[in-house]
Scaffold this active site. Structure first.
Site, PDB file in Angstrom:
ATOM      1  N   ARG A 169     -20.156  -0.556  68.654  1.00 12.68           N
ATOM      2  CA  ARG A 169     -19.168  -1.499  68.133  1.00 12.68           C
ATOM      3  C   ARG A 169     -18.902  -1.305  66.639  1.00 12.68           C
ATOM      4  NH1 ARG A 169     -18.924  -0.937  72.533  1.00 12.68           N
ATOM      5  NH2 ARG A 169     -19.151  -2.412  74.242  1.00 12.68           N
ATOM      6  N   SER A 197     -16.756 -10.724  74.874  1.00  9.89           N
ATOM      7  CA  SER A 197     -18.180 -10.892  74.573  1.00  9.89           C
ATOM      8  C   SER A 197     -18.348 -11.305  73.113  1.00  9.89           C
ATOM      9  CB  SER A 197     -18.936  -9.589  74.823  1.00  9.89           C
ATOM     10  OG  SER A 197     -18.877  -9.232  76.180  1.00  9.89           O
ATOM     11  N   GLU A 216     -20.373  -9.956  67.792  1.00  8.67           N
ATOM     12  CA  GLU A 216     -19.403  -8.882  67.977  1.00  8.67           C
ATOM     13  C   GLU A 216     -18.023  -9.398  67.569  1.00  8.67           C
ATOM     14  OE1 GLU A 216     -17.482  -6.752  71.885  1.00  8.67           O
ATOM     15  OE2 GLU A 216     -19.670  -6.761  71.729  1.00  8.67           O
TER      16      GLU A 216
END
Length: 302
Positions: free
Chosen positions: A177, A227, A297
């Site tokens: 990420r 998420s 995230e």
């Protein structure tokens, strides 16, 4: 005159699509967010260069957004200029039989469809991810064992000084990420992707399989930003949250999804404050009960 209003007036004079006091809830998948001082859509690299130059000279902050699928905008909104890429930034084209150029403003969905229609495999994992190509490159989006780093050959960008540049694969610093663009502050404008020829029916079958898994396991019927937490080493965020009894936990209109505890959903009229409070509660509880410290995230825009 407010400095942001100067930028808005310049955009209007130039004939660009520009809005004052634009509610950001209209531009985020969470359906949450206060007003941006100015919201401007640019359609080509020339307009983007001009806009960035004018913002810098006026001392106005600017924020580039994609599809708004991985951000939480504060209830107070955004002070400065929000920049949205349209026009040529949504173009997708074949460079050769296995190579695609895609503008960063295009959606991942449109890129996946383009690859399918040209019998090119490698992007099936991205089918159903609701972001833009630029956002996917910025954070090295991934799912089901696939990541953008597996297919990206190079990324084009605009520097803070308005210079057009490119970063080749070996210098993209892709990780979980993350990418080099999280720290170099360049604005992603497009990318070259290397894929592989395959049978379109087989590609479609894999795309449908991944979409089916998403529909079964994720709360797609509610506004969310996907998420919320990164996967901690040696564990899964959703499993840890569920283990701590937080599945279904609510704060205001925000709720830890009962379908997938890694998601926080907007059940109706949730505020950014609701979501942030719930995030903090989840992080604190998980840390106290399991020792794991969950990292967001989700990008929180104050």
């Amino acid at each position: 005159m407010d400095r942001t209003e100067i930028i808005y007036n310049l955009a209007e004079i130039a004939g660009w699509e520009a809005y004052k006091d634009e509610p950001m809830c209209r531009h985020t998948s969470f359906k949450i967010g206060g007003k941006a001082d100015t919201y401007i859509k640019v359609k080509d690299i020339s307009q983007l260069k001009t806009l960035i130059k004018e913002c810098r000279e006026a001392g106005v902050d600017y924020f580039l957004i994609g599809n708004g699928s991985n951000i939480l905008v504060s209830d107070e909104g955004i002070r400065g200029v929000v920049v949205k890429l349209g026009g040529e930034f949504k173009n997708i084209s074949l460079l050769d039989d296995e190579t695609i150029y895609c503008g960063s403003g295009a959606s991942l969905a449109s890129l996946c469809k383009f690859a399918l229609n040209n019998g090119l495999s490698g992007l099936e994992f991205a089918w159903g991810i609701p972001g833009s190509v630029g956002g996917a490159l910025f954070m090295n989006a991934g799912a089901y064992g696939g990541e953008m780093k597996q297919v990206v050959h190079s990324v084009s960008h605009l520097t803070q000084d308005g210079e057009i540049g490119r970063t080749d694969r070996e210098n993209l610093e892709f990780g979980y990420r993350t990418s080099v663009y999280r720290k170099n502050r360049c604005l992603i404008t497009g990318a070259v992707l290397k894929l592989k020829k395959d049978n379109p029916d087989d590609i479609r079958a894999r795309m449908e399989d991944y979409m089916g898994r998403r529909s079964d396991k994720q709360p797609l019927e509610y506004p969310s930003a996907g998420s919320v937490f990164k996967r901690p080493e040696g564990a899964y965020a959703g499993a840890l949250i569920e283990q701590c009894g937080l599945k279904g936990k609510s704060r205001g209109g925000a709720q830890v999804s009962e379908k997938h505890a890694g998601f926080i959903i907007n059940k109706g009229k949730a505020t950014a404050s609701d979501v942030r409070g719930l995030i903090r509660e989840v992080q604190t509880t998980v840390a106290e009960q399991t020792g794991y410290r969950l990292e967001c995230e989700l990008i929180i825009m104050n």
